[in-house]
Design a protein around this motif. Sequence first.
Motif, PDB file in Angstrom:
ATOM      1  N   GLU A   4     -37.370 -32.137 -26.176  1.00  0.00           N
ATOM      2  CA  GLU A   4     -36.580 -33.011 -25.315  1.00  0.00           C
ATOM      3  C   GLU A   4     -35.121 -32.800 -25.687  1.00  0.00           C
ATOM      4  N   THR A   5     -34.353 -32.288 -24.726  1.00  0.00           N
ATOM      5  CA  THR A   5     -32.945 -31.966 -24.982  1.00  0.00           C
ATOM      6  C   THR A   5     -32.055 -32.821 -24.097  1.00  0.00           C
ATOM      7  N   THR A   6     -31.173 -33.582 -24.723  1.00  0.00           N
ATOM      8  CA  THR A   6     -30.257 -34.455 -23.993  1.00  0.00           C
ATOM      9  C   THR A   6     -28.827 -33.969 -24.197  1.00  0.00           C
ATOM     10  N   THR A   7     -28.135 -33.787 -23.087  1.00  0.00           N
ATOM     11  CA  THR A   7     -26.739 -33.358 -23.127  1.00  0.00           C
ATOM     12  C   THR A   7     -25.871 -34.448 -22.509  1.00  0.00           C
ATOM     13  N   CYS A   8     -24.870 -34.905 -23.257  1.00  0.00           N
ATOM     14  CA  CYS A   8     -23.922 -35.905 -22.769  1.00  0.00           C
ATOM     15  C   CYS A   8     -22.616 -35.210 -22.396  1.00  0.00           C
ATOM     16  N   TYR A   9     -22.087 -35.551 -21.225  1.00  0.00           N
ATOM     17  CA  TYR A   9     -20.856 -34.939 -20.727  1.00  0.00           C
ATOM     18  C   TYR A   9     -19.729 -35.964 -20.793  1.00  0.00           C
ATOM     19  N   ASN A  68     -28.643 -31.614 -33.614  1.00  0.00           N
ATOM     20  CA  ASN A  68     -27.468 -32.001 -32.849  1.00  0.00           C
ATOM     21  C   ASN A  68     -26.495 -30.839 -32.776  1.00  0.00           C
ATOM     22  N   SER A  69     -25.679 -30.816 -31.722  1.00  0.00           N
ATOM     23  CA  SER A  69     -24.697 -29.745 -31.583  1.00  0.00           C
ATOM     24  C   SER A  69     -23.595 -29.847 -32.622  1.00  0.00           C
ATOM     25  N   ASP A  70     -23.511 -30.994 -33.326  1.00  0.00           N
ATOM     26  CA  ASP A  70     -22.536 -31.115 -34.411  1.00  0.00           C
ATOM     27  C   ASP A  70     -23.146 -30.763 -35.755  1.00  0.00           C
TER      28      ASP A  70
END
Length: 952
Positions: free
Chosen positions: A696-701, A731-733
């Motif tokens: 499950e991948t969630t991307t916030c813009y 996480n991308s961070d």
Amino acid sequence: MKKTLSYLLILSLYFSSAVAQTSNTLLPTIIPSSPEAMSIAQYVNYPINYCSGLAQIEIPLFEVQSGDITLPVSLSFHASGLKTKTIADWVGLGWTLNAAPSISCSVKGLPDERGYLYSCADYNNIVDIVGVGKGTLDSQPDEFYYKLCNSSGGFFFYRNDNSEPAKAITIPFKPIKIDYEQLPKIGIGFRITDENGLFYRFGDQADGSGYYTENTNFGAATTSWKCTEICSNKTNRKINFTYEAPYYFDIYSQAEDMIQVEDSIPHYTKVISYFNGEKSSAFFVPVTNTWDTIPSFEEYPYCGIISSYKVQSRKLKCITFDNGNIDFIHHNGTGRHDIEWIKIRNNNNQIVKQFHFFQTPYNVREDGYKVMRLDSIQILDKAGNIAEVYRFDYYNHTYYFPTLKEQVGSDDFWGYYNGINRGTNIPLLTIKQKYDEGEFTIGADTRNSHLEMETGMIKSIIYPTGRKSEFEYETNRYWRIGEHPNTTRDWPAGGLRIKRITETDPINGEQTVRNFVYGIAENGLGIIRHQIEPDDFMYEKENREQRKKIRTFTPNSITDLFYSEGSPVLYEEVTEYFTGDKTGNDQNGKIVYRYAINEEECKTKIPGTTLVFNKRNGWKNGLLLSQTQYKYVSGNYIPVMKTEYAYEPKNMQQYITHDTYDNWVVAKDPHPTLDHGRFISHTNIIESGCIKPVSETTTCYYDNGDTLTTTHNYIYENPQHLYPTIIETFNSDDKVSKEIRRYPSDLSLSGNDEIARQKLLEEGRINTLLQYTVLDNGDSLTTTSHFNLFGNKAYIEKVSVNTGENNSEEERVIYHKYDSYGNPLHITKDNSQKIVYLWGYKAQYPIAEIKQAGYEDVTNIIPEAQLSVIAGKAAPSPEDIALINQLRETLPSIAQVTTFTYEPLTGVTSITDPRNQTIYYKYDQAGRLEEIYRLKNGNKEIIEAYKYNFRN
């Protein structure tokens, strides 16, 4: 402080005494929250099954709580469109009362209890194959469907051969145990143990005093098994169900008309119409150049009648549980079996809440059948005064509503009502000649009618708060297989989908509107379950003596035209728009949903036979692939957040079954043979398993152009239960964490831990979490629940944590003693703080929490036997309460005693702290919190007050 709730709907709050572990304290959750923490909802936000376009309309009525057993009681409405031959439930047309678990069955061949379960045809034996073709032997398992407290699904029984017993296979896979037992009078009963260790009995009372099933034609086939008890293997709590005496009513299934097409070699094609087994008319279609004059049209006397069969029904009478019972009271009027009252009583037989149902018949015809419409529900308080009201309105409710007899023959291909009196039940079909290139038309009009399908569908609901929900529908549409999905060609299908839901505030008139647009690129089109062909309504036999092929066309499709969701069409993409009114001028954003649908059209029927392929794998459809939320800014939709899902099949298994079709019309029964193509055998594969999310991948813009992506990976290591045992988060961070979960079937332990683990498996408590590990950027924390046997039950003995340092466990909580219901009586926290819990109200609620004292300290003052008597009472007496309160004086001064009193089925009525300061909670006659106060110098000092001003 005084609070006024002008139109908010106050939801009832019930307290659970179940032992649950919290991540913060590791202590059991026992002490109830104060009533002012109750949930408040302005209106019901209806969830949508976007893939099928069905609004899930549900009204919760009550929740039965008995220890760790929770049974919701609710009403639900199925808004897919009016189908012919639909029988109104005991609430009203379209409504279902969800109150008792059940098992239902769709019979394939012979009923399993008279065939497949005990003797399955051997397809290596010619005699058995012929027996199946003649209908004297069984080779197919029936389709069963179960509904439990909080889950549902399907199952079938499978056996390789007659040398081993049949075993239940769930569809899709669920880690539950299903058994059957031979019983007198009803054939078989069922036993299900779910993953929580809840045991369900279906079909019979435990003491053999009663049998509860539903059947057709006076026992020809059992179609439903009623639940008689739910018992917790963990706490010994029970919920029992009783039912009314059975009654029978007629289902008008179809007119027994058919059309037979006789193709003679090589002379002609003759079309004969039959009603109720008698010829009605006939005409000839000549084969090219075989004659100059066509034989005249033949007319036969009309003798058609509509066939019916008897259905036995049993209505729920009473649900009994620890703190009371629920009575279901039905109308006694002629032609009516609908419900009139639901009355909830406590153990003193006092009414706590009651629901009064008001129905109106759509029609009252000479056949005596009444189709009822639910108009309103009044919720009455203890004194019998009206406290709240739900009101319902429906589409076309003022129209003449056809009787069941009149509905037969007035439907489309999918069985939805179209209001067309066709004169025949055979659908409109174009037929080709067998031995020539000519074609002709049979049957009558089967077009869709949105207006007629919408008859009886719910139009609006007005809630007790005065808030109004309005529902608008439109007809399902699809693109044909072979056409490009972006085609502009538009084909109507049976059934309705939700178009718009409007919520109107009763105070200021403000509206919240949800608009639903279907199809890829909003083209309005979905994917049809099965593209209809004439063969779907036809089977063929050969008359060798007269050199004829005889095709028989029936009123109902032999092929299944519906997805398992109950809709003939599913949608790959659905867009939900949010606006402030119906004009769409006040845009508030949108959400786009994408689904996975198996577009591959498989041949579901062997042409010319009644043999149907059915893998029973509809559970593969409708998987959510992505959900993207947009905000509306200056005429543009800007993405805010997108969540994407990936799946993998698990525990996939294929099970082979067989069936046989007799292809001949014979005057005399010849010796069994497979020669000359008389018997056509068919192998069917049933698929079981499940589809599990693996990521499950969630991307916030963000407005500045930045994005933040979080991915959860789910790993399933144990096919016995298929719970995610490892959850990885990225996480991308660059933040990374991992959760590791271990259940009873994941581990092999030693000593008392292993004995208790085996006991958990024996009791079916397979979802009990034994070990939980969190790894976060190099840090590690493992929490382990060590179980042991207390009496003959497995309960937590201690909870320990391991931070990874020196690989040593630290005991944080020790459970010393439980009562017979699994309630903890004495625990120790951090090897120092002792806590004792005393129970009452049939051991359902804690009546005292005593810190800094041991259980022996308490029982030296109040003997354990006396505490057991107090716990077992429906409510403690004033003397019992006084005795418990005296512990503040009689225990050592270090002890901290908090006591509680309750009104069962309503809530806590007082909490007295260790300083002997009491807060009181007062409820109105409807069981709603009215005041929170304390007494100061003998005078009431109100802390909070609640006022309910309902507009409906």
